[in-house]
Design an enzyme around this catalytic site. Sequence first.
Site, PDB file in Angstrom:
ATOM      1  N   GLY A  44       0.835  -1.192   0.000  1.00  0.00           N
ATOM      2  CA  GLY A  44       0.000   0.000   0.000  1.00  0.00           C
ATOM      3  C   GLY A  44       0.873   1.246   0.000  1.00  0.00           C
ATOM      4  N   CYS A  92       6.204  -0.078   7.212  1.00  0.00           N
ATOM      5  CA  CYS A  92       5.790   1.084   6.414  1.00  0.00           C
ATOM      6  C   CYS A  92       6.913   1.457   5.449  1.00  0.00           C
ATOM      7  CB  CYS A  92       5.482   2.250   7.346  1.00  0.00           C
ATOM      8  SG  CYS A  92       5.008   3.752   6.486  1.00  0.00           S
ATOM      9  N   GLU A 135      -3.108   2.880   5.693  1.00  0.00           N
ATOM     10  CA  GLU A 135      -3.021   3.925   4.666  1.00  0.00           C
ATOM     11  C   GLU A 135      -3.948   5.103   5.004  1.00  0.00           C
ATOM     12  OE1 GLU A 135      -0.582   3.702   2.776  1.00  0.00           O
ATOM     13  OE2 GLU A 135      -0.193   1.573   3.075  1.00  0.00           O
ATOM     14  N   HIS A 138      -2.285   7.401   7.309  1.00  0.00           N
ATOM     15  CA  HIS A 138      -1.320   8.289   6.649  1.00  0.00           C
ATOM     16  C   HIS A 138      -1.978   9.606   6.251  1.00  0.00           C
ATOM     17  CE1 HIS A 138       2.515   6.276   6.264  1.00  0.00           C
ATOM     18  NE2 HIS A 138       1.990   5.179   5.759  1.00  0.00           N
TER      19      HIS A 138
HETATM   20 ZN    ZN Z   1       2.929   3.412   5.743  1.00  0.00          ZN
END
Ligand code: ZN
Length: 206
Positions: A44, A92, A135, A138
């Site tokens: 992702g 990540c 995500e 984020h």
């Molecule tokens: Zn991430």
Amino acid sequence: MLRIVNYPHPALRYPSRPVTQIDEDLRATVQQMFSLMYAAKGVGLAANQVALPYRFFILNITAEPEQKDQELVFINPQIVKRHSSIEDEEGCLSLPGLYSKVRRARKIKVQAFNLLGELFECEAEDLFSRVIQHEADHLDGKLFIDYLGPLARHALKAKLQDLETQFRQAQASGEYPQDREIVTQLDNIMTLPSLLPVPAAQAAQA
Ligand code: ZN
């Protein structure tokens, strides 16, 4: 040219604005992001990980570029339901080399627009659900390390410090502007007019 930015690039802490129109620029950006994600072996990637403060992310939980039918784009996403919770290992692309257990909802329901500008709703569980939640975080400027308790955080302290040192060196060498300049650029993008409607649940929060 887009590139994945690493912690502590300020875009990663910047709450993104809704996407305002779905056009050729956005489609080209999405294609570039898929290429970057596959090259980094990720599942992702959120727009602010390529320093764009817009509310969209891409994912392909197979991480396989050949599996095009597994590619998904979530534009202006809104998680509308969360059900039970589960802990699992997470990493990540903007925090290379860091992994930790994070507790998240096991099952979610999410609404978003696709690249055709159509509102869709899907239910997700397990890895699919985890990636969407990661995500979506984020887009609010949130990172998985924010969930860690003192012990887990301490275990990652040296690696975070290394990333910080690398980023400050990249700034010193002119590869990235200084933080204040980056934030000014992001602020300027935030003042552009909004054209695309957001899902009702999201609009109600605004
Ligand atoms: Zn991430």
